[in-house]
Enzyme design. Structure first.
Site, PDB file in Angstrom:
ATOM      1  N   ARG C 258      -5.311   1.252  -9.730  1.00  0.00           N
ATOM      2  CA  ARG C 258      -5.342  -0.212  -9.823  1.00  0.00           C
ATOM      3  C   ARG C 258      -6.808  -0.625  -9.701  1.00  0.00           C
ATOM      4  O   ARG C 258      -7.359  -0.635  -8.597  1.00  0.00           O
ATOM      5  CB  ARG C 258      -4.520  -0.779  -8.664  1.00  0.00           C
ATOM      6  CG  ARG C 258      -4.168  -2.236  -8.751  1.00  0.00           C
ATOM      7  CD  ARG C 258      -3.604  -2.697  -7.423  1.00  0.00           C
ATOM      8  NE  ARG C 258      -4.656  -2.857  -6.435  1.00  0.00           N
ATOM      9  CZ  ARG C 258      -4.512  -2.685  -5.134  1.00  0.00           C
ATOM     10  NH1 ARG C 258      -3.362  -2.321  -4.622  1.00  0.00           N
ATOM     11  NH2 ARG C 258      -5.539  -2.866  -4.313  1.00  0.00           N
ATOM     12  N   HIS C 262      -4.754  -6.119  -5.325  1.00  0.00           N
ATOM     13  CA  HIS C 262      -3.284  -6.031  -5.331  1.00  0.00           C
ATOM     14  C   HIS C 262      -2.694  -7.279  -5.981  1.00  0.00           C
ATOM     15  O   HIS C 262      -1.894  -7.203  -6.908  1.00  0.00           O
ATOM     16  CB  HIS C 262      -2.764  -5.879  -3.909  1.00  0.00           C
ATOM     17  CG  HIS C 262      -1.272  -6.028  -3.825  1.00  0.00           C
ATOM     18  ND1 HIS C 262      -0.405  -5.103  -4.359  1.00  0.00           N
ATOM     19  CD2 HIS C 262      -0.496  -7.018  -3.311  1.00  0.00           C
ATOM     20  CE1 HIS C 262       0.835  -5.514  -4.162  1.00  0.00           C
ATOM     21  NE2 HIS C 262       0.813  -6.668  -3.535  1.00  0.00           N
ATOM     22  N   TYR C 271     -10.353  -2.296   2.236  1.00  0.00           N
ATOM     23  CA  TYR C 271      -9.698  -1.009   2.466  1.00  0.00           C
ATOM     24  C   TYR C 271     -10.122   0.107   1.501  1.00  0.00           C
ATOM     25  O   TYR C 271      -9.574   1.191   1.544  1.00  0.00           O
ATOM     26  CB  TYR C 271      -8.181  -1.170   2.455  1.00  0.00           C
ATOM     27  CG  TYR C 271      -7.614  -1.853   1.226  1.00  0.00           C
ATOM     28  CD1 TYR C 271      -7.417  -1.152   0.043  1.00  0.00           C
ATOM     29  CD2 TYR C 271      -7.272  -3.206   1.255  1.00  0.00           C
ATOM     30  CE1 TYR C 271      -6.889  -1.772  -1.083  1.00  0.00           C
ATOM     31  CE2 TYR C 271      -6.753  -3.844   0.134  1.00  0.00           C
ATOM     32  CZ  TYR C 271      -6.564  -3.117  -1.031  1.00  0.00           C
ATOM     33  OH  TYR C 271      -6.048  -3.732  -2.143  1.00  0.00           O
TER      34      TYR C 271
HETATM   35  C1  LIG Z   1      11.020  -4.727   0.261  1.00  0.00           C
HETATM   36  C2  LIG Z   1       9.617  -5.228   0.141  1.00  0.00           C
HETATM   37  N1  LIG Z   1       8.761  -5.068   1.151  1.00  0.00           N
HETATM   38  C3  LIG Z   1       7.496  -5.541   1.071  1.00  0.00           C
HETATM   39  C4  LIG Z   1       7.064  -6.196  -0.047  1.00  0.00           C
HETATM   40  C5  LIG Z   1       5.646  -6.770  -0.112  1.00  0.00           C
HETATM   41  N2  LIG Z   1       4.858  -6.007  -1.105  1.00  0.00           N
HETATM   42  C6  LIG Z   1       4.678  -6.455  -2.361  1.00  0.00           C
HETATM   43  S1  LIG Z   1       3.882  -5.351  -3.323  1.00  0.00           S
HETATM   44  C7  LIG Z   1       3.726  -4.256  -2.053  1.00  0.00           C
HETATM   45  C8  LIG Z   1       3.056  -2.935  -2.287  1.00  0.00           C
HETATM   46  C9  LIG Z   1       3.666  -2.188  -3.418  1.00  0.00           C
HETATM   47  O1  LIG Z   1       2.996  -0.998  -3.616  1.00  0.00           O
HETATM   48  P1  LIG Z   1       3.377  -0.059  -4.828  1.00  0.00           P
HETATM   49  O2  LIG Z   1       4.825   0.263  -4.783  1.00  0.00           O
HETATM   50  O3  LIG Z   1       2.449   1.100  -4.804  1.00  0.00           O
HETATM   51  O4  LIG Z   1       3.132  -0.943  -6.124  1.00  0.00           O
HETATM   52  P2  LIG Z   1       1.771  -1.587  -6.631  1.00  0.00           P
HETATM   53  O5  LIG Z   1       1.601  -2.892  -5.944  1.00  0.00           O
HETATM   54  O6  LIG Z   1       0.676  -0.637  -6.316  1.00  0.00           O
HETATM   55  O7  LIG Z   1       1.962  -1.769  -8.084  1.00  0.00           O
HETATM   56  C10 LIG Z   1       4.296  -4.767  -0.893  1.00  0.00           C
HETATM   57  C11 LIG Z   1       4.296  -4.092   0.410  1.00  0.00           C
HETATM   58  C12 LIG Z   1       7.985  -6.354  -1.091  1.00  0.00           C
HETATM   59  N3  LIG Z   1       7.686  -6.971  -2.227  1.00  0.00           N
HETATM   60  N4  LIG Z   1       9.247  -5.857  -0.975  1.00  0.00           N
END
Ligand SMILES: Cc1ncc(C[n+]2csc(CCOP(=O)(O)OP(=O)(O)O)c2C)c(N)n1
Ligand SMILES: Cc1ncc(C[n+]2csc(CCOP(=O)(O)OP(=O)(O)O)c2C)c(N)n1
Ligand SMILES: [Mg+2]
Ligand SMILES: [Mg+2]
Lengths: 360, 326, 360, 326
Positions: C258, C262, C271
């Site tokens: 990425r 975020h 971080y």
């Molecule tokens: C069940 C749940 N917990 C927490 C969140 C908050 N949240 C949104 S994106 C994210 C991180 C996701 O990481 P990843 O799966 O690696 O996807 P990326 O954002 O890197 O595409 C979090 C913790 C959420 N959307 N759903």
């Protein structure tokens, strides 16, 4: 044993004692005194008798639903015997053998299955969590206890159990993942008894073994003959030792069989063949251990007969002691919701008591 | 032809009727296939309709409900079983975040017609988590419907309506009375409208609103108070969400008094909503405060304590007298 | 490619096009027409411009929170391009490239991130599920769609996405297990972009690769260079073909990065090191593809410049078209709870409307 | 010394105070360590107390809560963060089946003193699932406590009380007003009692019961109606479960009128319980039906619609006038 020699994906079972009671891998047999061997055997017998009695009380309408243990004695007693007193046990709901060898009074166990919460009030100092009914949810608690040990710098370990069915739950995955990430000192034991109620193991997951699920977490995984008390003991001992040294969690698949029904409400003839059960009866963990002890001339028929009688007497006595004297008091329903009873509960308790007394 | 069924048989027949009619209906969950369900609600379905349409799954409620969302979007009408209501919680995220929201999220492009069946309620001397009555949790969630029958006839008609409903329905079955009695039920399919309560007994002195297994206990209490000259009107709510407000409001306007009876804990149980609606719609007709007779705000006790927990006919009767005397 | 050659546990990445735009495994390069190549390149550019514009609108306070896509174009466009029109796409929330190549109008996408539900009203016939915010929950839907295909005897397949963070959720485990047990035609693509918000991949799980998690389900798993559009295409194509033939699901780990934050609320400098980002910028999937196209003399600077302008114009036009005209009407809040509006909702709607009109 | 904090800073300071005092307190969840939380509630904690006591976890709410159960049994006092209330549902099974039940299940042998923190509520123009107010779900569960502060001072005192509480507490933080204003707050630790409401404004014409971010909107509405000669008494509930019934009952007995204001959907929102309690305890004092001003029984709209959803000061003021005129 070295876990590396038992790559789970090869479907090679780790075993020491075969169905005929013969030792097949002498070098792995840890040494036990005769006393210890008889103690283990006695606990297996005790477990089986407690189980049989519970079933018969249940049939007589004197006990509630009960989840029998028969066939899984070695998987539980062998593994739990490898624990030290200060270690934590986190069971599912079918761990009778483990409970008994960990020192839970039979009275507690019967009281629980008799439908009274006091059954789960463990004696002081017994580090055993209560029955956990929601499948696989207890694994999270085990991991948390292990994580807390690391935080506090304590070096006791956690042994936890789950069924083959339980491996399908999200909580299984999350608990193992957390444990591996945080190097929590936890030994996860899958009692693969081949069924989750009516659903056979092969419909539960496409993976060839359950032990290989460890690979997803970069955790050692080993497939063990679950009806072999020596193999269960030494595999668990090795995993516990690793955990205690700070080397993190291990996954053990105990390959075993539920010889009885799922619970007293279940009729297994609906979903499995008698022949299958008969095949597994030949692999009975108690029978096998008995043959071994007899071959070593440690066990005599007389000892067995006396012991059996002694146990039966104790079991009957214990059950009858709780029977009918174990209704839950009204206060007991209210007393343990919070440390201090909030006003609305006090009010509900008072209202109900005064209703029972015929007042307003 | 005589077709006398109990509630669990009515559940079974409703599914058979609809599966015969509609290829899109499929049934799955834990032990529903070979075994026919731990309560025998799905017995014979796999034999009749094959393993493709009726099957056992791995042990994972979130996946059972979550895959049903996908199936429904892809044109099927899944009926999934939660083995007990107390085991529906691993699926809670799928239910509240997706089942209840897919239509709104996509402005109706994707919908999830599905039925989540779950036996619920106490009184069967069961282990922990097997006696839950948490209908209030699901009734607080917009986008869901929550249905609870109390007779074999209603069970069949309401379950068929639920299967045909274009929206997701939680269908909660009062397991305490699964086999309590039989009723003559049409063999063919019929629908009872979701969202309609039923007046079980006519009366003029007080309105009692209840549902599920409690209906029979309320009827018993009613027998008792009738001997003392009090004539309750008993309403079986049948659908908890969305609620038939009209039926009980009309009744309360007539009687001026209301009691709500349920097994669930008192605080934020469905009774709270009913009291509030009565206040909103019939305040000036009230001669006594609408009153709740419920389980305690405690965890459902293990069997040696459960007789205290579920409102007994005596406790209900006593409350009726108190409210009438108010 | 043969999946067997890319055992996930060996951490061998499947790749075709290296960072310098050179083909390294000629035999795996599936043949594309020049037109197709330019179409793919254009879509990558388009994706990046949509992304950049969204960020700048957001900074200007003209758009809400937005989750940028930059760096993951190849992982998404390469994989989604392997799908047929009748196949289903089940996204998480960062799949801009996949959405665009699957034919979702940009207007929908902007409308969604602008905070209006109509963004998720897909055009008729577009088999793409809406954004799924609760991490990993969408995988269950993908499996369910695939299971339904098997039941109905249809042979379209499902491609679904999840992040590296998403692999820790219970729903990930359950969805893959169900898919493998029921041989559902689903391709699970993990976009391992190295972070879940601030949490780096190595703290997410102890397993060496995410692809190896497939072993727990006896499912093929493959680790692919996610910044290589050819590798993503051909791995996904192979997985889709297998699925369509009834051979069940596959797990693909797209190893990517990425490059942006975020979301627009996130500050990644907290971080991660700039140096790390710079290293990955060299592996930019668009740059790499451009070098390749230039080396083959398919792409000219002029074409690129014109195309870029053209796209920018369209993007600006689309955004401005929705801006400020996209408030949600009161009726729209109520209309889609159920097919038929129940009386209590009618009442709430009426009451609120009459309140707005100043009445009782 | 001046210590002017906003709500999110008060959350932060409460944890710092308690972590300094009590080695057993640990903090973990998604992004709470290095990042300091997506709302910066845990900022600096890891630096101050190290990675052993403050750490990031893999992305799995069920495990976050489930491991906290184990930690608490093993002597720690975990404070875990659900990144948003709308993401607490994967942990629902652990919360309802274990967190809330361990004490009762073991007759007090094992207890789980822990705090589950979650930012909640709408009004921040957020994506789907980021605006939830489902306090009613958790308040229906016996064995849990549910606390919602509305000012920095209360936040700190209540969070410290929650951390010290021997029972599990859901601590819901009104994120809409995380940074809305600052207040002088003692630097050292202090406790405010859980289960005690606060009278925010004295008045005699009508009682308004509310909590969280809505307190300020109610105060605005109050300003409006005061100009018309109506003096509301405003009660900030602060603890949703177990509720301080006495404070609002006394008030309603005085005013004869009550309004409950919350963001959550109306049906089975916490307002329903409050109306019911008022009926039970103050029926004969009522001069108008206790009335709810709430979110609709719909899914919380995406940002372009949210202004309609959350009760506005105008909608509240209008209802006050209506109820006073009743
Ligand atoms: C069940 C749940 N917990 C927490 C969140 C908050 N949240 C949104 S994106 C994210 C991180 C996701 O990481 P990843 O799966 O690696 O996807 P990326 O954002 O890197 O595409 C979090 C913790 C959420 N959307 N759903
Ligand atoms: C979450 C949840 N779902 C369903 C059940 C009902 N149930 C009780 S035991 C059981 C099967 C468990 O199988 P397995 O994990 O193999 O353990 P075993 O019974 O064989 O010891 C089921 C489905 C439950 N207790 N919890
Ligand atoms: Mg099993
Ligand atoms: Mg990621």
């Amino acid at each position: 044993m070295r876990f590396e020699d038992y790559k789970p994906s090869e479907e090679k079972h780790y075993s020491i004692l075969n169905s005929n009671g013969q030792i097949i891998t002498e070098e792995d047999l840890l040494s036990f005194s005769e006393e210890e061997l008889l103690y283990l055997y006695r606990t297996m017998l005790y477990t089986r008798i407690v189980d049989e009695k519970a079933l018969s009380y249940q049939r007589q309408g004197r006990m509630l639903t009960y989840a029998p243990n028969i066939g899984q004695e070695a998987a539980q007693i062998g593994s739990a015997y490898a624990m030290e007193k200060e270690d934590w046990l986190v069971p599912a709901f079918r761990e009778l053998g483990a409970w008994l060898i960990r020192g839970i009074p039979l009275k507690n166990i019967y009281l629980y299955w008799y439908g009274n919460e006091w059954g789960s009030y463990m004696p002081e100092g017994v580090k055993v969590l209560p029955v956990s009914v929601p499948i696989a949810s207890q694994l999270q608690h085990a991991t948390g206890i292990g994580m807390a040990n690391n935080i506090k710098g304590e070096n006791n370990v956690v042994v936890t159990y789950v069924g083959d069915g339980g491996t399908s739950q999200g909580d299984f995955h999350e608990a193992l993942n957390f444990a591996a990430v945080f190097k929590a000192p936890v030994v996860f034991i899958i009692q693969n008894n081949q069924y989750a109620i009516s659903v056979p193991r092969k419909e539960q997951t496409a993976s060839e073994t359950l032990a290989q699920k460890a690979i997803a977490y970069n955790m050692p995984g080993v497939l063990v003959d679950g009806n072999d008390i020596f193999a269960m003991y030494s595999a668990t001992k090795e995993a516990i030792d690793k955990a205690r040294k700070g080397e993190g969690p291990t996954l053990i698949e105990a390959f075993t069989y539920r010889l009885g029904a799922h619970t007293t409400s279940d009729d297994p003839t609906k979903y499995r063949e008698d022949k299958e059960v008969e095949e597994w009866e030949k692999k009975d963990p108690i029978l096998r251990f008995k043959k071994y002890l007899q071959s070593k001339e440690i066990l005599t028929e007389e000892w067995e007969k006396n012991t059996q009688k002694e146990i039966e007497k104790e079991v009957v006595y214990t059950f009858e002691e709780i029977e009918d004297k174990s209704d839950t008091s009204i206060e007991d329903i209210f007393n343990y919701q919070y440390e201090t009873m909030p006003p609305h509960l006090e009010e509900q308790l008072e209202q109900y008591k005064s209703f029972l007394e015929g007042g307003k | 032809m005589a077709n006398k069924l109990n509630i669990v048989e009515a559940v079974n027949q409703a599914m058979i009727n609809e599966m015969e009619k509609d290829e899109a209906v499929v049934v799955y969950g834990e032990d529903v296939g070979v075994e026919g369900g731990v309560f025998r609600a799905t017995v014979d379905l796999q034999k009749k309709f094959g393993k493709k349409r009726v099957f056992d799954t791995p042990l994972a409620e979130s996946a059972i409900v979550g895959t049903a969302v996908g199936m429904a979007i892809n044109g099927l009408k899944p009926i999934v079983e939660m083995q007990f209501m107390g085991f529906s919680y691993p699926a809670f995220n799928q239910i509240i975040s997706h089942v209840a929201r897919m239509r709104n999220r996509t402005r109706g492009r994707f919908t999830v017609p599905m039925v989540i069946r779950a036996p619920y309620g106490g009184g069967i001397r069961a282990l922990e988590h097997h006696s839950e009555s948490t209908e209030a949790l699901y009734s607080h969630i917009p986008g869901l419907k929550v249905v609870i029958p109390s007779t074999p006839y209603d069970t069949k008609g309401l379950l068929i309506a639920a299967i045909r409903d274009p929206d997701p329905v939680m269908f909660l079955e009062p397991k305490r009375i699964y086999r309590a009695f039989r009723q003559e039920v049409p063999e063919e399919a019929y629908e009872l409208p979701i969202g309609k309560a039923k007046v079980v007994e006519k009366g003029e002195d007080i309105t009692i609103i209840t549902w599920g297994a409690m209906v029979r206990d309320v009827q018993k209490a009613s027998e008792t108070v009738k001997k003392k000259g009090i004539n309750p009107e008993i309403i079986d709510l049948r659908t908890i969400s969305p609620m038939d407000r009209e039926t009980f409001i009309e009744s309360v306007k007539k009687t001026g008094r209301a009691i709500i009876v349920h097994e669930a804990p008192k605080t934020l149980g469905v009774g709270a909503e009913i009291v509030s609606i009565i206040n909103e719609k019939a305040f000036l007709y009230l001669e006594a405060p609408p009153t709740r007779v419920t389980g305690f705000d405690t965890i459902f006790p293990l069997p040696r304590g459960e007789k205290h927990y579920i409102p007994s006919p005596e406790r209900i009767a006593k409350t009726i007298e108190d409210v009438v005397k108010f």
